[in-house]
Design a protein around this motif. Sequence first.
Motif, PDB file in Angstrom:
ATOM      1  N   LEU A   1       0.815  -1.365   0.189  1.00 27.93           N
ATOM      2  CA  LEU A   1       0.030   0.044  -0.093  1.00 27.93           C
ATOM      3  C   LEU A   1       0.857   1.137   0.037  1.00 27.93           C
ATOM      4  O   LEU A   1       0.539   2.352  -0.698  1.00 27.93           O
ATOM      5  CB  LEU A   1      -0.973   0.150   1.104  1.00 27.93           C
ATOM      6  CG  LEU A   1      -2.423  -0.831   1.038  1.00 27.93           C
ATOM      7  CD1 LEU A   1      -2.855  -0.676   2.565  1.00 27.93           C
ATOM      8  CD2 LEU A   1      -3.008  -0.293  -0.090  1.00 27.93           C
ATOM      9  N   ALA A   2       2.116   1.272   0.573  1.00 26.64           N
ATOM     10  CA  ALA A   2       3.026   2.343   0.878  1.00 26.64           C
ATOM     11  C   ALA A   2       3.354   2.654  -0.703  1.00 26.64           C
ATOM     12  O   ALA A   2       3.493   4.003  -0.815  1.00 26.64           O
ATOM     13  CB  ALA A   2       4.007   2.131   1.641  1.00 26.64           C
ATOM     14  N   SER A   3       3.682   1.743  -1.528  1.00 27.92           N
ATOM     15  CA  SER A   3       4.116   2.042  -2.654  1.00 27.92           C
ATOM     16  C   SER A   3       3.062   2.807  -3.610  1.00 27.92           C
ATOM     17  O   SER A   3       3.494   3.794  -4.047  1.00 27.92           O
ATOM     18  CB  SER A   3       4.352   0.720  -3.550  1.00 27.92           C
ATOM     19  OG  SER A   3       5.623   0.144  -2.546  1.00 27.92           O
ATOM     20  N   THR A   4       1.764   2.264  -3.438  1.00 26.49           N
ATOM     21  CA  THR A   4       0.784   2.854  -4.177  1.00 26.49           C
ATOM     22  C   THR A   4       0.452   4.418  -3.747  1.00 26.49           C
ATOM     23  O   THR A   4       0.413   5.216  -4.613  1.00 26.49           O
ATOM     24  CB  THR A   4      -0.534   2.197  -4.049  1.00 26.49           C
ATOM     25  OG1 THR A   4      -0.198   0.753  -4.675  1.00 26.49           O
ATOM     26  CG2 THR A   4      -1.501   2.697  -4.858  1.00 26.49           C
ATOM     27  N   LEU A   5       0.315   4.353  -2.325  1.00 21.18           N
ATOM     28  CA  LEU A   5       0.087   5.453  -1.869  1.00 21.18           C
ATOM     29  C   LEU A   5       1.009   6.809  -1.960  1.00 21.18           C
ATOM     30  O   LEU A   5       0.664   7.928  -2.125  1.00 21.18           O
ATOM     31  CB  LEU A   5      -0.461   5.524  -0.133  1.00 21.18           C
ATOM     32  CG  LEU A   5      -1.158   4.649   0.039  1.00 21.18           C
ATOM     33  CD1 LEU A   5      -1.774   4.451   1.618  1.00 21.18           C
ATOM     34  CD2 LEU A   5      -2.708   4.909  -0.713  1.00 21.18           C
ATOM     35  N   ALA A   6       2.386   6.237  -1.857  1.00 19.48           N
ATOM     36  CA  ALA A   6       3.425   7.249  -2.180  1.00 19.48           C
ATOM     37  C   ALA A   6       3.509   7.655  -3.369  1.00 19.48           C
ATOM     38  O   ALA A   6       4.125   8.758  -3.582  1.00 19.48           O
ATOM     39  CB  ALA A   6       4.791   6.498  -1.643  1.00 19.48           C
TER      40      ALA A   6
ATOM     41  N   ILE B   1      -6.458  11.293  -5.355  1.00 25.23           N
ATOM     42  CA  ILE B   1      -6.970  10.979  -4.308  1.00 25.23           C
ATOM     43  C   ILE B   1      -7.981   9.839  -4.450  1.00 25.23           C
ATOM     44  O   ILE B   1      -7.969   8.964  -3.374  1.00 25.23           O
ATOM     45  CB  ILE B   1      -7.693  12.198  -3.598  1.00 25.23           C
ATOM     46  CG1 ILE B   1      -6.659  13.190  -3.014  1.00 25.23           C
ATOM     47  CG2 ILE B   1      -8.703  11.678  -2.510  1.00 25.23           C
ATOM     48  CD1 ILE B   1      -7.088  14.425  -2.550  1.00 25.23           C
ATOM     49  N   ASP B   2      -8.869   9.730  -5.317  1.00 22.49           N
ATOM     50  CA  ASP B   2      -9.622   8.657  -5.515  1.00 22.49           C
ATOM     51  C   ASP B   2      -9.128   7.449  -5.700  1.00 22.49           C
ATOM     52  O   ASP B   2      -9.167   6.329  -5.058  1.00 22.49           O
ATOM     53  CB  ASP B   2     -10.316   8.851  -6.851  1.00 22.49           C
ATOM     54  CG  ASP B   2     -11.372  10.174  -6.575  1.00 22.49           C
ATOM     55  OD1 ASP B   2     -11.737  10.509  -5.383  1.00 22.49           O
ATOM     56  OD2 ASP B   2     -11.679  10.850  -7.593  1.00 22.49           O
ATOM     57  N   GLN B   3      -7.822   7.301  -6.441  1.00 20.95           N
ATOM     58  CA  GLN B   3      -7.124   6.032  -6.336  1.00 20.95           C
ATOM     59  C   GLN B   3      -6.675   5.797  -5.296  1.00 20.95           C
ATOM     60  O   GLN B   3      -6.600   4.424  -5.069  1.00 20.95           O
ATOM     61  CB  GLN B   3      -5.950   6.249  -7.458  1.00 20.95           C
ATOM     62  CG  GLN B   3      -5.095   4.833  -7.822  1.00 20.95           C
ATOM     63  CD  GLN B   3      -3.575   5.244  -8.677  1.00 20.95           C
ATOM     64  OE1 GLN B   3      -3.623   6.251  -8.785  1.00 20.95           O
ATOM     65  NE2 GLN B   3      -3.166   4.130  -9.032  1.00 20.95           N
ATOM     66  N   ILE B   4      -5.956   6.362  -4.288  1.00 20.84           N
ATOM     67  CA  ILE B   4      -5.593   6.331  -3.110  1.00 20.84           C
ATOM     68  C   ILE B   4      -6.705   5.596  -2.227  1.00 20.84           C
ATOM     69  O   ILE B   4      -6.412   4.571  -1.558  1.00 20.84           O
ATOM     70  CB  ILE B   4      -5.103   7.523  -2.310  1.00 20.84           C
ATOM     71  CG1 ILE B   4      -3.522   7.904  -3.253  1.00 20.84           C
ATOM     72  CG2 ILE B   4      -4.573   7.294  -0.909  1.00 20.84           C
ATOM     73  CD1 ILE B   4      -3.148   9.254  -2.612  1.00 20.84           C
ATOM     74  N   LEU B   5      -7.604   6.363  -2.246  1.00 23.16           N
ATOM     75  CA  LEU B   5      -8.925   5.744  -1.312  1.00 23.16           C
ATOM     76  C   LEU B   5      -9.340   4.360  -1.811  1.00 23.16           C
ATOM     77  O   LEU B   5      -9.456   3.242  -1.176  1.00 23.16           O
ATOM     78  CB  LEU B   5     -10.206   6.702  -1.440  1.00 23.16           C
ATOM     79  CG  LEU B   5      -9.721   7.904  -0.810  1.00 23.16           C
ATOM     80  CD1 LEU B   5     -11.229   8.859  -0.965  1.00 23.16           C
ATOM     81  CD2 LEU B   5      -9.320   8.053   0.643  1.00 23.16           C
ATOM     82  N   ASP B   6      -9.399   4.001  -3.111  1.00 27.12           N
ATOM     83  CA  ASP B   6     -10.038   2.877  -3.585  1.00 27.12           C
ATOM     84  C   ASP B   6      -8.865   1.781  -3.478  1.00 27.12           C
ATOM     85  O   ASP B   6      -9.488   0.768  -3.047  1.00 27.12           O
ATOM     86  CB  ASP B   6     -10.416   2.908  -5.083  1.00 27.12           C
ATOM     87  CG  ASP B   6     -10.817   1.733  -5.799  1.00 27.12           C
ATOM     88  OD1 ASP B   6     -12.025   1.315  -5.765  1.00 27.12           O
ATOM     89  OD2 ASP B   6     -10.133   1.047  -6.633  1.00 27.12           O
ATOM     90  N   LYS B   7      -7.735   2.036  -3.507  1.00 22.82           N
ATOM     91  CA  LYS B   7      -6.910   0.989  -3.383  1.00 22.82           C
ATOM     92  C   LYS B   7      -6.709   0.601  -2.061  1.00 22.82           C
ATOM     93  O   LYS B   7      -6.797  -0.553  -1.558  1.00 22.82           O
ATOM     94  CB  LYS B   7      -5.485   1.512  -3.987  1.00 22.82           C
ATOM     95  CG  LYS B   7      -4.121   0.420  -3.610  1.00 22.82           C
ATOM     96  CD  LYS B   7      -4.366  -0.657  -4.877  1.00 22.82           C
ATOM     97  CE  LYS B   7      -2.989  -1.389  -4.912  1.00 22.82           C
ATOM     98  NZ  LYS B   7      -2.908  -2.383  -5.862  1.00 22.82           N
ATOM     99  N   ALA B   8      -6.608   1.562  -0.979  1.00 22.02           N
ATOM    100  CA  ALA B   8      -6.451   1.067   0.338  1.00 22.02           C
ATOM    101  C   ALA B   8      -7.667   0.388   0.793  1.00 22.02           C
ATOM    102  O   ALA B   8      -7.682  -0.382   1.455  1.00 22.02           O
ATOM    103  CB  ALA B   8      -6.306   2.437   1.273  1.00 22.02           C
TER     104      ALA B   8
END
Length: 561
Positions: A196-201, A206-213
Amino acid sequence: MSTVNLTREQLEERLLALHHASLELVRDVSLESLLEKIARLACEQVNAQYAAVGVVGPNGELEAFIPVGMSEEEIRRMAHPPRGLGLIGTLMRSEKPIRLRDVTSDPRSVGFPPHHPFMTSFLGVPIRQGNRQLGQIYLTNKRDAPEFTEEDEQLIEMLAAYAAVAITNARIYRQLVERDRILTRRNENLALLNELASTLATSSDIDQILDKALTQVLDYLQLEVGEVYLRQENGRTLQRMLHRGSVVEALWQREEFALGESIIGQVAKRDQPFVFKPAPPDGQGLHPQVILQHFQQVACLPIRGRQGVLGVLCVASRHARPLDDLEMQFLATISSWMGLAIENVRLNLQGRRLAVLEERERIGMDLHDGVIQSIYAVGLTLEHARLLIHQDPQAALQRIEQAIRDIDSTIRDIRAYILDLRPRQLQNETLMQGIRRLVKEFHANTLLNVDLQGPEDELAGLPEIQAVALFHICQEALANIAKHARARHVEVTLWKTTDRVLLEVRDDGRGFDPQQVCQSIGHGLSNMQTRARQAGGEVEIISEPGAGTTILAWVPLTNDE
């Protein structure tokens, strides 16, 4: 008190049989089955009708009580299991065995609960390890005698010694299994957090961050539904930004809550997680489907950033097993990471907006100080020519020709700005071909002589990262010359060594003090440094007022550096 004494040989045979039987105990690592084995073995050794093993917990209370000799129906009919009162409580505090002919006549007895089997003779032996009591063995109703004998007591004491070792081993094994489970779970948590850190960083959406997490959290913890609420720009409202889960269409009846309103608003305001079980009739503001689908648990956690709570993460499950401490810690970590990632995206957007504003201000100043003033001067010249046209036509003609030259100069200045602002990339070209195109456009816009030297085919295999970096550095250098240098001649040289490619852009213009320029505007110079370093190279700027400028940049031949 009459007893049946055994011969020495008989006692030794019973002790040997007990020893062999007890060896099996230490091999059992399951505490529940071990206690039952101890109770059954005790029954067999002294021929008792009933037996039980009690285990003392960390606080000295009766943690477990395993009986044998009674049917499941008899156990079920009793009002409650033993509570550690009467003789049981006395034995829990005793270091020595208790042996009675009739348990009902002992003053320490508190009697039996309803539906409890009738018991007479009694033998209780503590299970001890050093000075610590682990439990007790209870035996009642000796079948072939009115009471238990001293030999029976010795046998059960020996069994209690084996039981102490076996119980300790089983507890150690249980602790090791639990530690292994926790370590395995933590490793799994860390692996998911790393992913998740790789994706969030790296994500700027923001939509992608919320959806992935949220998707990964629901899959990993096997939760059915999740939602994210974020604070809006006014800071007083939380709005639903994402829903995941097909079991219900929404967790909450409303899509928007004020800060401090309902559970969502309270979690955001107090910055504290809240876990609860949905309950009718109102369901605490939950969507009616959540009650109908028999959800067992809803957890709401604040999404924290560096400057406070940014929103609320909600998850829900229909599983009977509640979320444990490790899972809640994991959810809290994910929500914090979501908050930091969202905050980073917002700060990045603010930074880019600020950079655009700064660049607009710089361009505006340049246009005002250069182009607009030049056009204003042309206007004054033409106004003067209009006044002279009847008095001195020759002088008026000279003024008009001067205005034309000034307009041409202004047009070149405008083209230079366009050259600097228009985005360029290598268009299926080699580095040398791309730089030749830049030089050709530069000459067309500025009418300056440019001497270009460099290899054609030797740089065809240069990696794209390095080639694009040198291309943009050359573009930036030529744009700066067009805008600021007032040069008459420019040299662009490209060459290769064993391990790197070098670019030199030299002009004979008015030069500048690099330190002062970097402290004032310096956007172009800092951009060159950034591009070179991102490609593993460096840029050196050599200039002084009145002596021209040299830009020397290099990048490695490969991406390894």
